[in-house]
Every structure is written in C-alpha cells, then in structure tokens.
Design a protein around this motif. Sequence first.
Motif, PDB file in Angstrom:
ATOM      1  N   LYS A 185      19.946  84.800  39.375  1.00  0.00           N
ATOM      2  CA  LYS A 185      20.218  83.562  38.711  1.00  0.00           C
ATOM      3  C   LYS A 185      19.709  82.445  39.491  1.00  0.00           C
ATOM      4  O   LYS A 185      20.088  82.203  40.705  1.00  0.00           O
ATOM      5  CB  LYS A 185      21.778  83.489  38.278  1.00  0.00           C
ATOM      6  CG  LYS A 185      22.359  84.625  37.448  1.00  0.00           C
ATOM      7  CD  LYS A 185      23.795  84.726  37.164  1.00  0.00           C
ATOM      8  CE  LYS A 185      24.251  85.659  36.416  1.00  0.00           C
ATOM      9  NZ  LYS A 185      25.747  85.592  36.075  1.00  0.00           N
ATOM     10  N   ARG A 187      19.842  78.411  39.194  1.00  0.00           N
ATOM     11  CA  ARG A 187      20.171  76.785  38.813  1.00  0.00           C
ATOM     12  C   ARG A 187      19.637  75.664  39.410  1.00  0.00           C
ATOM     13  O   ARG A 187      19.304  75.408  40.406  1.00  0.00           O
ATOM     14  CB  ARG A 187      21.672  76.821  38.727  1.00  0.00           C
ATOM     15  CG  ARG A 187      22.147  75.447  38.617  1.00  0.00           C
ATOM     16  CD  ARG A 187      23.770  75.240  38.178  1.00  0.00           C
ATOM     17  NE  ARG A 187      24.137  76.088  36.992  1.00  0.00           N
ATOM     18  CZ  ARG A 187      25.192  75.810  36.241  1.00  0.00           C
ATOM     19  NH1 ARG A 187      26.149  75.127  36.810  1.00  0.00           N
ATOM     20  NH2 ARG A 187      25.441  76.422  35.242  1.00  0.00           N
ATOM     21  N   GLU A 189      19.681  71.773  39.341  1.00  0.00           N
ATOM     22  CA  GLU A 189      20.237  70.480  39.104  1.00  0.00           C
ATOM     23  C   GLU A 189      19.341  69.547  39.338  1.00  0.00           C
ATOM     24  O   GLU A 189      19.001  68.986  40.525  1.00  0.00           O
ATOM     25  CB  GLU A 189      21.653  70.413  39.898  1.00  0.00           C
ATOM     26  CG  GLU A 189      22.608  71.656  39.440  1.00  0.00           C
ATOM     27  CD  GLU A 189      23.858  71.604  40.462  1.00  0.00           C
ATOM     28  OE1 GLU A 189      24.397  70.967  40.215  1.00  0.00           O
ATOM     29  OE2 GLU A 189      23.550  72.533  41.306  1.00  0.00           O
ATOM     30  N   ARG A 275      13.969  83.185  30.777  1.00  0.00           N
ATOM     31  CA  ARG A 275      14.739  81.997  30.363  1.00  0.00           C
ATOM     32  C   ARG A 275      15.648  82.624  29.276  1.00  0.00           C
ATOM     33  O   ARG A 275      15.490  83.138  28.523  1.00  0.00           O
ATOM     34  CB  ARG A 275      14.077  80.851  29.903  1.00  0.00           C
ATOM     35  CG  ARG A 275      14.931  79.563  29.501  1.00  0.00           C
ATOM     36  CD  ARG A 275      13.767  78.541  29.564  1.00  0.00           C
ATOM     37  NE  ARG A 275      14.645  77.081  29.361  1.00  0.00           N
ATOM     38  CZ  ARG A 275      15.273  76.438  30.360  1.00  0.00           C
ATOM     39  NH1 ARG A 275      15.252  76.870  31.429  1.00  0.00           N
ATOM     40  NH2 ARG A 275      16.129  75.340  30.249  1.00  0.00           N
ATOM     41  N   VAL A 311      20.929  70.148  33.877  1.00  0.00           N
ATOM     42  CA  VAL A 311      21.154  71.526  34.424  1.00  0.00           C
ATOM     43  C   VAL A 311      20.159  72.535  33.658  1.00  0.00           C
ATOM     44  O   VAL A 311      20.391  72.452  32.351  1.00  0.00           O
ATOM     45  CB  VAL A 311      22.517  71.908  34.610  1.00  0.00           C
ATOM     46  CG1 VAL A 311      22.789  73.335  35.075  1.00  0.00           C
ATOM     47  CG2 VAL A 311      23.551  70.939  35.391  1.00  0.00           C
ATOM     48  N   ASP A 313      19.403  76.735  33.665  1.00  0.00           N
ATOM     49  CA  ASP A 313      19.848  77.986  34.118  1.00  0.00           C
ATOM     50  C   ASP A 313      18.663  79.270  33.693  1.00  0.00           C
ATOM     51  O   ASP A 313      18.366  79.194  32.543  1.00  0.00           O
ATOM     52  CB  ASP A 313      21.147  78.446  33.562  1.00  0.00           C
ATOM     53  CG  ASP A 313      22.257  77.677  34.368  1.00  0.00           C
ATOM     54  OD1 ASP A 313      22.321  77.632  35.683  1.00  0.00           O
ATOM     55  OD2 ASP A 313      23.094  77.240  33.720  1.00  0.00           O
ATOM     56  N   ASP A 314      18.282  79.773  34.582  1.00  0.00           N
ATOM     57  CA  ASP A 314      17.200  80.775  34.350  1.00  0.00           C
ATOM     58  C   ASP A 314      17.405  82.020  35.308  1.00  0.00           C
ATOM     59  O   ASP A 314      18.423  81.903  36.078  1.00  0.00           O
ATOM     60  CB  ASP A 314      15.750  80.367  34.794  1.00  0.00           C
ATOM     61  CG  ASP A 314      15.240  78.922  33.780  1.00  0.00           C
ATOM     62  OD1 ASP A 314      14.929  79.385  32.699  1.00  0.00           O
ATOM     63  OD2 ASP A 314      15.469  77.845  34.279  1.00  0.00           O
TER      64      ASP A 314
END
Length: 547
Positions: A185, A187, A189, A275, A311, A313-314
């Motif tokens: 994972k 992330r 930011e 994604r 943010v 997330d991928d």
Amino acid sequence: MTDIRRTVLWVVFTFSLLLLWDAWQRHNGRPSMFGGAVATSAAPASAPPNHPATHPAAGPGASVAPAPTAPVAGDIVTIETDRVRAQFDTLGGSLVQVELLGHADDSAERAPMKVLERSRHYAAQTGLVEVAGAPNHTTALRLVSTERKLAEGAQQLNLRFESEPQGGLKLVKTYTLERGSYAIKVRHEVQNVSETALQPRLYLQLQRDGSKFDGGVAQSFGAATFTGPAIYHDKIKYTKVEFGDLDKKAFDGERQAQDGWVAMAQHFFVSAWLRETAGPREFFARRIAPGLYTVGMLVPLNQIAPGATAVADDVLFVGPQEEKNLAQLAHGFDLVKDYGWFHILAKPLFWLLDQIHKMVGNWGWAIVLLVVLLKIAFYGLNASAYKSMAKMKKVNPRIMELRERLKDNPQQMQQEMMRLYKEEKVNPLGSCLPMLLQIPFFIALYWVLLSSVEMRHAPWLGWITDLSAKDPWYVLPALMTASSLLQVWLQPAPPDPMQAKLMWIMPLMFSFMFFFFPAGLVLYWLVNNLLSIAQQWMINKQLGVTH
C-alpha cells in the motif's frame, strides 16, 4: 481421398508445432515468423537509473519529472518482511529492488528472485507534475521511520519518506508492507505550504530495461510468454505494448479512462500500479532512452488550498503471477498471466489442474491426471478417429495393390479405391474432425503449463526437480520421441514411398525441440502420446488389425 485425409492431418500437426517453434524463436530474441520487432536485449550502461519519463500529451519537449542538472545520489534503505526483501532509494523514495524470498532464481546459488532490480534500472517511481519545481522521483527525500524488519507477530511494516517544500508543495510518501502479501500500500500526502491554491497531478510509473529474463537468467530455449508494459482499463481492456513498438513511437491508444492499472509483465512475475478508487487518469508508455522504457498513469489531485493536504492511496504489486491472488487485487489483473490465444480455454483448465493438485500435492502427478481426464472426456471422439485409422490400416494393403496395378490409369484407380472404401465402410476423412476439435484444448493446456508460476522449481519425481526447466538427463524427451515413432507405426502407411519416409522423419525433427522444452510440457505431451497409443492399440486389436 486417402491423400487428402493424410494431408489435412499433417497440415494440422505441422501448424500446431509451427506455433510452438515460433514462440521458441521469439523467446530467444529472434523475429517472429508472423512479424513483430525484437526487443532490445538490455539497457546500455550509460542509461541513468532515474531517467525522467516524458509527458505523453505535452509534446516532445515537456517532462513529467525534469531531473536536476546534477542529481544527488540517494541512500539505499533495505527492509524485510516474510515475503520480500525490498530496497528503497531516498532519491525520490522509489522502490528500486524487490527480492521474493519464497521464489529462488535459476542460478546455482538459488538466491531470491529479483523482480525490480537496481542493476537493470527496473524501479517503481512516483512524483508530482503540473506545478513547477514540485517534488518528483529525482528529489532527495528524508526517511522518517526506523522500522527495517517485520517484527514477529506484527502484521505490517511502514516506511515513510518526506520531502522538503518544493514549488510550494511538500510530499510525504508512506509504504505499508503486510505479512503474507506482495501488495504494497502506497499513500501520497501532498501538503500545500504556499499562499495560493495549487492542483498538481500525481504520476505512478514503472521503469524497466528491454531485456527478457525468465527466472533470473536469460533463457536459451523455451516458448515465449509476453514481456513488457501492459495497460488495462474498460475502454481498451488488457493491452500489451511491445518494447519494439515503443522504439518506433509512444503508446497512442486510448489514454483517458476512469479506471484501470499499469504493469510490467514478464514470465511468471509482474509489477503493477493498481489504483483502488475510480476516477480520471491518463495512461502513458514510451521509450525514455535507448533500451529503457516506462509505463504509468497520471492522476489529477483535487485543488489544494493553502495549508491543506490532498491524499492519494494506491497499491504497488511486485510478485508472482498467482492467478487466484491477482484476480482479487484488481479487475482484470489476472490477465497478466499470459495464455496466448487460448485464454478462454486455458483458465478453466488451470482451475481444474489446481483442484487436482490440491488433492495429490504434486504438480507433476496433477499434469498426468489432467491429461487422463482430458482423454476420458474425448474418449468417444478419439475412438471414432482411431477406428477410422484402424480400418484404413486394414485395407491399406489392398489400396497399395490397387495403386500399383492401376498406376497408369489414375481415373480408374480412384474409382476402384472409392468402391473399396464403400464396401469396407471406411471414411478416409473420419479421423480428421475429432483431432481438429481437440487441438485447441491441448494447445491451451500447453500454455497453462508454460505460464503457471506454480510449475517453477516444482519437483515431480527422481531426477525431475523443476517442471519449468528442461529434463537434465533428457529421459522424458527420449521417451516422447520413441512414443511419437510408435504412433507412426500404428497408423496406416501411405502408399506413396516419399510420404511414408516423411511420416517417420517428421516426428524426429519436431522431437528435437522437446529436448529443450520444460519438463512439465514434455511430460504432458508424453502422457498424451502414451494414452493415444494405448487407445489406438486396443481399437486395432478389436478390429483385428495386424502390424
């Protein structure tokens, strides 16, 4: 009619093996007989490991991530979980090497298999664009986490990188590696530290040289699965992009979509940016230097007000092509497992093979039992074909006598032959259709065995310790050659002496290739041959056909 039947059979047989030969040629870096360029063998030593990708839509002079004039070398940070040993570069916070602890390479030392690899400029990179000076994969980041190894009993390990403010933006990149998983994972930011609203785009890309590696070393023989970039979204579905095509021009297919992912595929293994959420994204794939390629996607972030944070997330997957696991990660992700032209048949065949393996616990015996099941399923079709062959063999002496006696009168010879076929109730084409119907299933099974990472380093018995490698003692290929010759002996001999010689020579010619094919594939062909011989012998005996 006899010649027509035999010609059809030889065309089918020859075309099937021609496909295998062509795959073998492509795997060895030679041009396909059906067209297509050969990928560059390796990236040149001068190719920089962090060469920026070029923006697919902004023209040849624009860059997604412009590199500084003299990039500063980053520090390498190594972390380890129960599944992987991963190396990250503080220059960009990129993942630059992944060793799969549960999969050995093909070297004598059996070191962990590397998918991403620093020495080959194969890395997963991310950064920001659309804002001048924004942090990208050539920006030096600061490591702010101290974990280096997944603790006993812990379920995840986090690695966090932070950039200094650049272009009014601060980038924080966090990797989360979980126990028992190859999916990482990631992330991002993005904090706006400026006094004006900004709207950058995030790029996720995979960079790789053009070499074709299988199991850690370049292979000398074997059939070819796809190696190179792949793009998936609902508008184009799964699209493979050849390195040779990128040498000519950048990917120019449908680039805008609301879903999808990108990958770098190779035999048995894959890396991919997945994604999880739907939303707009732009795909790209291109050559960025001689022998160096990239595939990725650009994702717009919401407008970020001063002091606010966006943010994203991928998931970054780096691991083996285990079909059931791939399908759970993203829609269509299991398509990276290359089944060639017979995907629709290969998937259920692999499912059946997997179920058999769960019962017997050995992939070699699972292959044997699967071929037995296929032979049972096609028993009726085979029986019809073999009965036709047996009847042809039975009347063959009379046919040869007719051809010799009436060789100067072809018209009368054909009339007499047709009369004889009618009297004996022989259909010269009776063995063709059953064989034609079965060929797609057996070629699909060939691709299942070729593409399944489960076969890699899987033992069968005795000297066969790796079903994905050639038989070290060539016992299986020798038995397969003998079985092919026995099949020729059981079939009716052609009246034409030249055809008769070819029937004996062709199996020897094609059997040569099997001396270099993976043992699992040779085992599959051998078992199929033996079962075919047994059924043909039984039918010949029932019909009173002598040899």
